[in-house]
Write an enzyme that holds these catalytic residues in place. Structure first.
Site, mmCIF file in Angstrom:
data_model
loop_
_atom_site.group_PDB
_atom_site.id
_atom_site.type_symbol
_atom_site.label_atom_id
_atom_site.label_comp_id
_atom_site.label_asym_id
_atom_site.label_seq_id
_atom_site.Cartn_x
_atom_site.Cartn_y
_atom_site.Cartn_z
ATOM 1 N N GLY A 238 -23.685 109.733 -5.318
ATOM 2 C CA GLY A 238 -24.313 109.954 -3.980
ATOM 3 C C GLY A 238 -24.354 108.862 -3.067
ATOM 4 O O GLY A 238 -24.189 108.623 -1.863
ATOM 5 N N CYS A 355 -35.547 104.333 -9.138
ATOM 6 C CA CYS A 355 -36.558 105.480 -8.288
ATOM 7 C C CYS A 355 -37.666 105.468 -9.087
ATOM 8 O O CYS A 355 -38.129 106.387 -9.591
ATOM 9 C CB CYS A 355 -35.709 106.533 -8.294
ATOM 10 S SG CYS A 355 -34.843 107.266 -9.902
#
Length: 405
Positions: A238, A355
Site C-alpha cells: 500500500g 499503526c
C-alpha cells in the site's frame, strides 16, 4: 427493520467463523458475500455491517446474556447475540423460535448495569483496557470511543494516471460522492459507503483504498523523483505504491518483505497502477539486508505492531490479540530498527512507523534506538495520529536522518 431468515443466518454463520473458528473478519465477510451472487447491495450491506457491529460490541452483547466473551459460542447463542444487538439498536424482534429465550426487559436491565464498566462499555479485554489506561490515563476513554466508530472509506488518487479533481468528477458521474482532505493531497473520502473495488476506475488503477493517516506517512519521507528508496516492510505494498507515485515512477524502489505471497500481490497491484520502478525482494536471510548497506536515499520502516490504531477497521483484532504478542513484537520492532537502518546512506532520511497507539511500540522504541545510535542518527520530527485528533486511523511516525557512518 424487517429481518429475513437467510440474511440473519448468514450473519450468524460469519460470526461462528470469526469467534468459534478464529478466522479473520474481513476474509469471512468477503467469502460470505461471494457465496450468493443473488444478494443485492442492501443485502450485502446488511450482512457486512451487522457482523462488524457485533464484533465491535462483542463483550457487551455476550455479557448481557450472562456469557463469557472469551468462550467459543454455540450457534444457538449466536442467534441470541444477534437478537441483543437488534434490541440495542431499538428494533423489535420477530416472533422466531431462535429469539424465544430473550427477555427484553431483563436484557435492558443487565445492560444498564454492565455499561457502567469501561471495559464492557467499549467491549475490550481486561488486559488491553489496563494497558491502554496505563498509557493514556483519562484520555484512554476518548481513544476507545473513537476506535469503536466505523472508519470512513478513504481513497488515494494514483497521480500517475489521473488527478484528484479528475477522479472526483469521474466518481461523481457514477453517483459516488466524495470530499477532499486539505491535509492529505491525494485523498478523497466517500460520503457514503459504496463497493468501490468493483468500479472500473479501480480496476484501471486510478485509485487505491488507503487511510489518510497511512498516506501521511509516505508524504513525510520527502521523496523526490529519481531517488533510490527502500520500503523494508512492504507487505502487499500500500505505501510502496504511494511512494512510487511520489517518485513519479522515476528512480528505484526496492520493496522488501519476509512473506513471498505479499510481494506477489504487490507485483499485481503495481501492474494495475502502471508502476515500473518497484523491485520486490524477499528477506530470506540477513544477507538481503547487508547487500543494501548504505544504499538508500530514503528508507521506510513500517514495522509489524499490535495494530491497536486500526481497531475501527479491524475490530476482531482486539479479540485475537494477546499480551504476550505485544511484548514479543517490541523485540521485533527494535531488531528491525537496529538492523534495517544500516541500509540508509549518510544524509538520507528514514521513517519508523507503526499503526499502534502504545508508546512502548512508538516513541520508546525510537528513544531506545537513539540511545545506542545517537552519534549516527538524529530525530527530525515525529507525529502521533489518531481518530480523536486527526480523524485517521492511529499511527505513529518518526523521521530520522543519518548523520554519520
Amino acid at each position: 427493520m424487517k429481518l429475513f431468515p437467510n440474511l440473519v443466518r448468514a450473519v450468524v454463520s460469519g460470526l461462528e467463523s470469526i469467534f468459534a473458528k478464529k478466522q479473520y473478519a474481513d476474509k469471512v465477510i468477503e467469502r460470505l458475500l461471494r457465496s450468493n451472487p443473488r444478494w443485492g447491495a442492501r443485502d450485502r450491506a446488511f450482512i457486512a455491517e451487522n457482523i462488524y457491529d457485533i464484533v465491535r460490541h462483542w463483550r457487551r452483547y455476550t455479557e448481557a446474556l450472562g456469557l463469557s466473551y472469551q468462550d467459543a459460542p454455540t450457534e444457538a447463542q449466536l442467534w441470541l447475540i444477534f437478537g441483543v444487538h437488534q434490541m440495542s439498536q431499538g428494533y423489535y424482534l420477530p416472533n422466531w423460535e431462535e429469539f424465544a429465550a430473550l427477555d427484553p426487559a431483563q436484557i435492558e436491565k443487565r445492560l444498564n448495569q454492565l455499561l457502567k464498566r469501561r471495559e464492557v462499555m467499549y467491549s475490550i479485554p481486561d488486559w488491553l483496557d489496563q494497558l491502554g489506561y496505563e498509557a493514556f490515563g483519562k484520555r484512554w476513554e476518548a481513544q476507545l470511543d473513537a476506535l469503536q466508530q466505523e472508519a470512513p472509506v478513504v481513497l488515494r488518487t494514483n497521480t500517475l494516471k489521473t488527478s484528484v479533481s479528475e477522479l472526483k468528477a469521474a466518481l461523481q458521474a457514477d453517483d459516488i460522492d466524495t470530499y477532499r482532505l486539505t491535509e492529505y493531497p491525494q485523498a478523497l473520502v466517500l460520503k457514503e459507503r459504496k463497493p468501490v473495488f468493483k468500479h472500473p476506475l479501480f480496476k484501471e488503477g486510478w485509485f487505491e483504498v488507503q487511510d489518510a493517516g497511512s498516506q501521511f506517512i509516505s508524504q513525510q519521507l520527502d521523496i523526490q523523483p529519481g531517488m533510490r528508496v527502500i520500503d523494508a516492510c512492504a507487505g502487499a505494498g500500500g505505501k510502496a505504491l504511494h511512494l512510487a507515485a511520489l517518485m513519479e515512477n522515476k528512480g528505484k524502489l526496492i520493496a522488501m518483505d519476509v512473506e513471498e505471497y505479499k510481494l506477489q500481490e504487490l507485483k499485481r497491484r503495481a501492474r494495475r497502477a502502471g508502476i515500473s520502478v518497484i523491485e520486490p525482494r524477499l528477506i530470506d536471510s540477513n544477507k538481503a539486508i547487508k547487500r543494501l548497506a548504505q544504499s538508500a536515499d530514503r528508507l521506510l520502516l513500517d514495522v509489524p505492531c499490535s495494530g491497536l490504531g486500526v481497531l475501527r477497521r479491524n475490530p476482531d483484532a482486539k479479540w485475537k490479540l494477546q499480551p504476550e504478542f505485544v511484548e514479543k513484537i517490541q523485540q521485533v520492532q527494535q531488531d528491525i530498527l537496529q538492523r534495517y537502518s544500516t541500509m540508509l546512506k549518510v544524509g538520507g532520511k528514514m521513517i519508523y512507523a507503526t499503526c499502534s497507539l502504545l508508546p512502548q511500540e512508538n516513541e520508546h522504541q525510537v528513544q531506545k534506538f537513539l540511545a545506542n545510535h545517537g552519534a549516527q542518527f538524529r530525530l527530525l520530527s515525529e507525529w502521533h495520529l489518531s481518530p480523536t485528533s486527526h480523524n485517521t486511523d492511529g499511527f505513529y511516525l518518526a523521521c530520522l536522518e543519518r548523520i554519520a557512518e
